[in-house]
Enzyme design. Structure first.
Site, short mmCIF file in Angstrom:
data_model
loop_
_atom_site.label_atom_id
_atom_site.label_comp_id
_atom_site.label_asym_id
_atom_site.label_seq_id
_atom_site.Cartn_x
_atom_site.Cartn_y
_atom_site.Cartn_z
N SER A 210 -13.21 -0.53 -5.54
CA SER A 210 -12.48 -1.53 -4.77
C SER A 210 -12.64 -1.34 -3.27
O SER A 210 -12.07 -2.08 -2.48
CB SER A 210 -10.99 -1.46 -5.13
OG SER A 210 -10.25 -2.46 -4.49
N LYS B 206 0.86 -1.18 0.00
CA LYS B 206 0.00 0.00 0.00
C LYS B 206 0.90 1.24 0.00
O LYS B 206 1.87 1.30 0.77
CB LYS B 206 -0.90 -0.03 1.23
CG LYS B 206 -1.95 1.07 1.32
CD LYS B 206 -2.85 0.83 2.54
CE LYS B 206 -3.94 1.88 2.69
NZ LYS B 206 -4.84 1.60 3.83
N SER C 190 -10.30 -0.39 6.83
CA SER C 190 -9.56 -0.26 5.58
C SER C 190 -8.82 -1.51 5.12
O SER C 190 -8.21 -1.50 4.05
CB SER C 190 -8.58 0.91 5.68
OG SER C 190 -9.28 2.13 5.71
#
Length: 611
Positions: free
Chosen positions: A269, A196, A296
């Site tokens: 997404s 990420k 998240s």
């Protein structure tokens, strides 16, 4: 004005006796009593005139201190001089973290040989590791395959911020050299992965998904990047996140999921680990690392149909990761199987001497513990059909979809329960009430099928009610208040108007009006919430819910671990369940999830357009 009226009402001789310093001091005060009176209305307090006058000098002195403090250069990665611990006094876990220790992995190696290198794209890490160790495939071959898939499918999914091709090929070549020489580091050696894009990577941009940080270079690696490098893993890409960890929209647009990428309502997404979820589900990386503050990891795992592990708060170092909420941020893996999550977690957890929130506690992975020996609950109301008009959208009360609790993709809830009264025509997602009802029934059936899978595997399930929801709903502002502090310099700069930041500018400005006293009171109420959850979890090893559970935001506040995994499909999109466990007991949490995975084939199903 009061002073002018006063001076007019007294003789000039007396007026002349009023000292200039007193007048100058009054004029220098930037905050008046009337201003204080207005400010009190913001937080619902009413002081008397006398009390306001008494406080006025101190308030103005504080403002001077605030202004000097804002001029002080405080680097973005600087933690506050306070710490949060999710365990209660006297319940600190016993030490014994051994990151990287050898684990017992029960996953069977696929019997069929691969017909081509690309046929391995969706294989779990447990199977790829076997091929690499036996040198039936090289890390360079795997890495090149995933790099090509990233290039091929990213235009459709928009999940990549930066392709780290040169680094990846160098790391893969090094892995092949070491494996050939018999220096096998373990099951992640040579495995390509994605990060990420809020984890620092030396020499490679770390953008936070936000326009103002597009060119940001950090001169060190995050701890998770270091540990995976030390395990021999190969970093192939920095993956998209919603700007500053909110939703699935970043400065490059919206990240799509590979199951319904063209659906205008369900194509996103989710967030904020949107890229890690999308790339893992589409077979563009073997696994990815995401973060969760209030949904998240769990939310994009659910939307993309991957296994997401949100570890206990303070399990994995956040050193080198963007801070949004210092007392809520967590780092965890997103994979294609439960045991892959166990392998990756095993490599990254444990103290690093840099993040003081990380606790020294063991990870005792035991995949064969009988379910009959575990006490497992489930939130009964979440496995029943909601009454018409009481839709359970993901954003509604669950804090799901991104760090700010805004649901999937820019604030839209994704719940399938009926919403809207009859006669409204097509509602959320373009569905009629009848279509919504059918989807809701299908969803509830799949959720109950999951419970029956556990019963068939030997589990005795007990219905439970989640405690503390009243408190949790009161203190949700903790997250965004900390976020406002983390990005205060940005808020006061012209960069705050960058369009990629979405709703953050207003959220940060709004939460500047949260008094310090109320923030600290909320943290004290959080302790009460932790006590209530401690009572519940003293009776259960884990409990099962839907992923849009009322418990999601609550357990992010209390710091409990959770795993999301596929339990079926509704209208072509994945449906997942969530297993929540005890603090620091990711091993049992994953064990309960593994029981469902072993008994079903949902984890073997991949999005058709990317196979």
């Amino acid at each position: 004005m009061r002073r002018r009226r006063f001076l007019k009402s007294i003789p000039a001789a007396v007026a002349a006796g009023i000292t200039v310093p007193a007048l100058a001091q009054d004029q220098q005060q930037k905050i008046s009593r009337e201003t204080l009176d207005c400010a009190e209305k913001v937080f619902g307090i009413d002081f008397t005139n006398a009390e306001e006058e008494a406080a006025l000098g101190g308030v103005n002195r504080n403002l001077d201190a605030f202004e000097r403090l804002r001029a002080l250069d405080i680097p973005l990665d600087t933690e506050p001089a306070i710490s949060f611990r999710p365990y209660l006094p006297g319940k600190k876990p016993k030490p014994g973290a051994t990151p990287g220790a050898k684990l017992k992995i029960a996953a069977a190696v696929p019997a069929a040989r691969h017909s081509s290198i690309e046929a391995l794209a969706f294989w779990p890490v447990t199977a790829l590791a076997h091929l690499l160790q036996k040198r039936e495939v090289s890390s360079t071959e795997l890495t090149k395959m995933y790099l090509e898939r990233l290039k091929k499918h990213n235009p459709k999914l928009n999940c990549v911020v930066t392709l780290t091709e040169d680094l990846a090929l160098a790391q893969a070549a090094q892995a092949d050299k070491e494996i050939k020489a018999g220096k096998y580091r373990g099951p992640l050696h040579g495995i390509p992965w994605g990060a990420k894009d809020l984890f620092a990577t030396k020499g490679i941009p770390t953008t936070f998904g936000a326009g103002p940080y597009q060119k940001q270079l950090i001169d060190h690696d995050a701890t998770v990047v270091e540990r995976l490098r030390d395990a021999g893993a190969v970093l192939v890409a920095k993956l998209a996140l919603g700007a500053l960890a909110q939703g699935d929209r970043w400065f490059g647009g919206q990240t799509k999921n590979p199951w319904t990428p063209d659906d205008p309502q369900r194509g996103g997404s989710s967030g904020s680990s949107a890229g890690p979820g999308s790339a893992t589900a589409a077979g563009l990386v073997a696994f990815a690392i995401g973060t969760e503050t209030r949904g998240s990891i769990i939310s994009p795992a659910s939307v993309n149909g991957v296994v997401g592990l949100r570890p206990t708060y303070g399990r994995v170092s956040r050193y080198g990761a963007m801070a949004l909420s210092w007392t809520m941020d967590k780092v965890g893996p997103m994979c294609r199987s439960v045991e892959d999550c166990a392998l990756v977690f095993n490599a990254i957890y444990g103290p690093d001497g840099r993040d003081d929130s990380v606790v020294d506690a063991p990870f005792a992975w035991s995949p064969d513990v009988p379910l009959s020996k575990l006490k497992i609950g489930y939130i009964k109301s979440e496995f029943e059909l909601a009454a018409p008009g009481a839709g359970r959208g993901d954003a509604a009360g669950a804090g799901r979809g991104d760090a700010a609790g805004r649901g999937d993709a820019a604030g839209r809830g994704r719940g399938e329960a009926p919403g809207g009264a009859a006669g409204e025509g097509r509602g959320r997602g373009g569905l009629t009430p009848e279509e919504q009802r059918k989807r809701a029934e299908e969803r509830v059936k799949l959720l109950n099928d999951a419970l029956n899978v556990y019963r068939a595997a030997g589990a005795t399930l007990e219905p439970i009610e989640i405690p503390g929801t009243r408190i949790a709903n009161m203190i949700n502002f903790i997250l965004t208040t900390e976020g406002a502090a983390a990005f205060d310099d940005l808020t006061r700069s012209k960069d705050i108007e960058d369009p990629s930041l979405g709703t953050w500018p207003n959220a940060f400005r709004t939460h500047r009006f949260v008094p310090a006293v109320e923030y600290i009171r909320a943290q004290r109420a959080r302790t009460l919430l932790i006590r209530e959850m401690d009572v519940l979890m003293s009776q259960y090893d884990a409990f099962i819910t839907s992923t849009n559970s009322q418990s999601l935001g609550l357990t992010n506040l209390t710091g409990h671990p959770a795993v999301a995994l596929k339990a079926g499909f509704v209208a072509g999109a994945p449906l997942e369940i969530m297993v929540t466990g005890r603090l620091y007991d990711e091993a049992t949490t994953l064990r309960v999830a593994l029981a469902h995975e072993r008994a079903t084939k949902w984890h073997t199903m991949n999005p058709g357009g990317f196979v």
